[in-house]
Design an enzyme around this catalytic site. Sequence first.
Site, PDB file in Angstrom:
ATOM      1  N   GLY A   3       0.820  -1.207   0.000  1.00 17.66           N
ATOM      2  CA  GLY A   3       0.000   0.000   0.000  1.00 17.66           C
ATOM      3  C   GLY A   3       0.851   1.252   0.000  1.00 17.66           C
ATOM      4  O   GLY A   3       0.779   2.059  -0.910  1.00 17.66           O
ATOM      5  N   GLY A  53       0.181  -6.125   3.739  1.00 20.39           N
ATOM      6  CA  GLY A  53       1.427  -6.851   3.497  1.00 20.39           C
ATOM      7  C   GLY A  53       2.367  -6.749   4.683  1.00 20.39           C
ATOM      8  O   GLY A  53       3.451  -7.332   4.693  1.00 20.39           O
ATOM      9  N   THR A  54       1.929  -6.003   5.694  1.00 17.36           N
ATOM     10  CA  THR A  54       2.783  -5.739   6.849  1.00 17.36           C
ATOM     11  C   THR A  54       2.832  -6.898   7.829  1.00 17.36           C
ATOM     12  O   THR A  54       3.765  -6.996   8.620  1.00 17.36           O
ATOM     13  CB  THR A  54       2.249  -4.512   7.589  1.00 17.36           C
ATOM     14  OG1 THR A  54       0.831  -4.681   7.747  1.00 17.36           O
ATOM     15  CG2 THR A  54       2.488  -3.241   6.800  1.00 17.36           C
ATOM     16  N   ILE A  59       7.323  -4.914  20.500  1.00 17.05           N
ATOM     17  CA  ILE A  59       7.303  -5.512  19.163  1.00 17.05           C
ATOM     18  C   ILE A  59       6.516  -6.818  19.252  1.00 17.05           C
ATOM     19  O   ILE A  59       6.841  -7.692  20.056  1.00 17.05           O
ATOM     20  CB  ILE A  59       8.743  -5.767  18.676  1.00 17.05           C
ATOM     21  CG1 ILE A  59       9.493  -4.426  18.530  1.00 17.05           C
ATOM     22  CG2 ILE A  59       8.752  -6.544  17.356  1.00 17.05           C
ATOM     23  CD1 ILE A  59       8.869  -3.445  17.574  1.00 17.05           C
ATOM     24  N   ASN A  61       5.967  -9.110  16.818  1.00 13.89           N
ATOM     25  CA  ASN A  61       6.563 -10.228  16.085  1.00 13.89           C
ATOM     26  C   ASN A  61       7.889  -9.750  15.514  1.00 13.89           C
ATOM     27  O   ASN A  61       7.929  -8.870  14.648  1.00 13.89           O
ATOM     28  CB  ASN A  61       5.599 -10.673  14.972  1.00 13.89           C
ATOM     29  CG  ASN A  61       6.142 -11.835  14.151  1.00 13.89           C
ATOM     30  OD1 ASN A  61       7.334 -11.891  13.830  1.00 13.89           O
ATOM     31  ND2 ASN A  61       5.266 -12.767  13.812  1.00 13.89           N
ATOM     32  N   LYS A 111       9.989 -11.028  13.512  1.00 14.46           N
ATOM     33  CA  LYS A 111      10.258 -11.251  12.083  1.00 14.46           C
ATOM     34  C   LYS A 111       9.518 -10.242  11.203  1.00 14.46           C
ATOM     35  O   LYS A 111      10.106  -9.619  10.311  1.00 14.46           O
ATOM     36  CB  LYS A 111       9.849 -12.680  11.693  1.00 14.46           C
ATOM     37  CG  LYS A 111      10.217 -13.038  10.263  1.00 14.46           C
ATOM     38  CD  LYS A 111       9.722 -14.423   9.878  1.00 14.46           C
ATOM     39  CE  LYS A 111      10.590 -15.511  10.485  1.00 14.46           C
ATOM     40  NZ  LYS A 111      10.176 -16.852  10.008  1.00 14.46           N
ATOM     41  N   THR A 112       8.216 -10.065  11.455  1.00 10.03           N
ATOM     42  CA  THR A 112       7.471  -9.125  10.605  1.00 10.03           C
ATOM     43  C   THR A 112       7.948  -7.698  10.853  1.00 10.03           C
ATOM     44  O   THR A 112       7.939  -6.865   9.938  1.00 10.03           O
ATOM     45  CB  THR A 112       5.953  -9.247  10.835  1.00 10.03           C
ATOM     46  OG1 THR A 112       5.667  -9.096  12.222  1.00 10.03           O
ATOM     47  CG2 THR A 112       5.429 -10.583  10.341  1.00 10.03           C
ATOM     48  N   LYS A 121       4.223   1.029  19.244  1.00 11.48           N
ATOM     49  CA  LYS A 121       4.287   2.199  18.376  1.00 11.48           C
ATOM     50  C   LYS A 121       4.329   1.665  16.941  1.00 11.48           C
ATOM     51  O   LYS A 121       4.784   0.545  16.726  1.00 11.48           O
ATOM     52  CB  LYS A 121       5.550   3.006  18.668  1.00 11.48           C
ATOM     53  CG  LYS A 121       5.594   3.579  20.090  1.00 11.48           C
ATOM     54  CD  LYS A 121       6.928   4.272  20.335  1.00 11.48           C
ATOM     55  CE  LYS A 121       6.967   4.914  21.714  1.00 11.48           C
ATOM     56  NZ  LYS A 121       8.292   5.532  21.978  1.00 11.48           N
ATOM     57  N   GLU A 170       6.524   2.835   8.950  1.00  3.70           N
ATOM     58  CA  GLU A 170       7.058   3.967   8.195  1.00  3.70           C
ATOM     59  C   GLU A 170       8.423   4.451   8.645  1.00  3.70           C
ATOM     60  O   GLU A 170       9.169   5.042   7.874  1.00  3.70           O
ATOM     61  CB  GLU A 170       6.028   5.110   8.215  1.00  3.70           C
ATOM     62  CG  GLU A 170       4.775   4.647   7.505  1.00  3.70           C
ATOM     63  CD  GLU A 170       3.632   5.642   7.487  1.00  3.70           C
ATOM     64  OE1 GLU A 170       3.660   6.524   6.635  1.00  3.70           O
ATOM     65  OE2 GLU A 170       2.721   5.517   8.323  1.00  3.70           O
TER      66      GLU A 170
HETATM   67 MO1  MOS Z   1       1.282   5.338   5.060  1.00  2.00          MO
HETATM   68  S1  MOS Z   1       2.216   6.646   3.781  1.00  2.00           S
HETATM   69  O1  MOS Z   1       0.142   6.331   5.854  1.00  2.00           O
HETATM   70  O2  MOS Z   1       0.601   4.043   4.191  1.00  2.00           O
END
Ligand code: MOS
Length: 707
Positions: A229, A456-457, A597, A599, A601-602, A669, A673
């Site tokens: 995305g 996909g995260t 965190i 996971n 790995k992800t 958190k 990004e």
């Molecule tokens: Mo992010 S740029 O808000 O998918």
Amino acid sequence: MSGLVGAPIDRVDGRLKVTGAATYSAEVQVPGLVYGVMVLSTVASGSVARVDADAARKAPGVIEVMTSANAPRVDTKGTGGGDRTLMALQDDTVRYDRQPVAVVVADTFERAVDAASLVRVRYVRAPAATSFEREPDYQPQSALGADRHKGDAQAALAQAAVKIDQTYVVPAEHHNPMEPHATVAHWEGDRLTVYDATQGIMQARRKLAAAFGVPETNVRVISKFIGGGFGGKGSLWPHAVLAAMAAKLVDRPVKIVLSRPQMFGSVGFRPHTMQRVALGAARDGRLTSIIHQSSAQTSVFDEFIAGTGMLSTVLYGTPNLLVTHRLRKLNAATPTFMRAPGEACGSFALESAMDELAYATGIDPVQLRLINDTNTDAEGRPFSSRSLRECLRVAAERFGWSRRDPRPASMRDGRLLVGLGMAAATYPTHRSAAAALVQVRADGSVVVRSSGVDIGTGAYTVFTQVAAEQLGLPVERVTMELGDSTYPNAPNAGGSQLTASAGSAIKLAALDARAKLLALAGGNAALLRGGPEAIAALVQRAGVAAVEGTSDAKPGEEQKTFAQHAFGAQFVEVRVDADLGTVRVVRFVNAFACGRILNEKTAKSQYLGGAVWGIGMALLEHTRFDERSGRIMNANLAEYLVPVNADVPAVESIIVPEDDPHVNELGVKGIGEIGIVGAAAAVANAVYHATGKRVRDLPITPEKLLA
Ligand code: MOS
């Protein structure tokens, strides 16, 4: 998953994805489906004088050609809050290159593509604003457009013992996720079902309902799998509305899938941004003034603003600060969010300037950042947690920063110049209201529902872990269901907020289900620890199909009392061929502190993606607009360069454990990004260290180093 770093389990949807069993929007089949292909404008400003669709209409398999003459009427203005005006064939005005001007609908995709090539469009051209340099700045009236002042930054700069005052440019960049935008729209009476590649199905539902004047409950949006995305799928774009309009017009379900060149059309991009960063400091490196002023492009019909300078209110302490945001209107599509929309650009400017200040003061770049660390943001609020120092320390040590000879062009590897550079990173911790449903069924299995989407995260995976942990059940017993607007409310998977928002809601719903199970157990908690069979027995004894936990999770006062941000540090080593001007990134070490965190790995996968994109931003990515025509010149992956495997070295990401009791119920958190923040600056700073050449306009291409 107890503790601050959760188990690195494989993606629960991994098998579906690698076997092709995961259905993406472009692959959805419904009975009677036909195919729409958009025809896009070839001028950046003017109007459509005539669409000659006779040949297209006569082509094999063509059902209809939709133009402004026969298009259903829709409300194009959206409903506020980051909305984009939908250029959906409601009039003949053209305001940007690649604006949709017609949609050909045929019985197969190939026939629709062929017929679309037969449509002839005559335009009346109008003057176009195509030059960023020539257009004037204006101040947006939105909250982000307001200037931020603290003390007197100009006066403090004038009096500073050491000053840096430079301009930095980040060019327009386009999202190129593997999965293109795609929509399938299906009307049954006045009820609309839409399969859409989107980061926000509730937003899509709201806007589609507004566009067609039907109640939101008449619209169902489904998005089960997303192939990336990155902000590009964070808005409802024209093609989705056009698919639903065409479906109405031909009375059949219609699919529209964008081609790669069409991904450079009406679906947003990172705006061209020019930033002035001025730093004033004492000789000991302590900042006395930060001025961060940015100008970015928007379109002539909509306003998009990213908080480019906002990280300057967070990263360092200073008694004097000025942050401003201005926009310039161009005849181009409206820009949009692209991975860390403000911070990715803003960090290139601020963190390049900090490197320049390090050289001007003779202070080590890591040390300079430690000297200017702060306990409060520019408004004086304490941080809910802040681990910048720890990130700098562990990443520097792992990277071997102490081996660096600070003199530019002083380190060599044979005939190649060696450069070591670094930058700091930060990204805000966002959260929105969300609900969730947790069903504990009579067979001991658990189904969890949220309308959030996994872009996909790894949302399917970490949400499964959250529910399993709270119920004390193995993850194999939990089925996570996402991406359907009939599920409980969740915000966009954007702004790195979905885990904090929907994840907190899932935790609370699981706790609610657990409390109900405990009541069924007569308060005997030991019964709940007996595993799936014991829990199944409890549900069976209650004589219900499932025990349901629900929640309504909202951000609270902590959002006002604390500054909430993740922090990190990026370290990069480059080799520069001084004869050819080529730059290779050979090592990349980063450390991030993003609360708990879920996971390992992800999470590391997100940091890796951020590093890859940071390398692209630093060295490759650049959407080129032709100022004579306003048209994009490199709308394809042959000429719009993104990093390939050979451009990316092994990236090592260090997770700095962080216990944040304030941010949200999970203590998380966002991590999606921050990985790109600071990355381009770290590369640029490494290139300066290697060569003594300071490149302030991205990307750092060979000709800039040979000049
Ligand atoms: Mo992010 S740029 O808000 O998918």
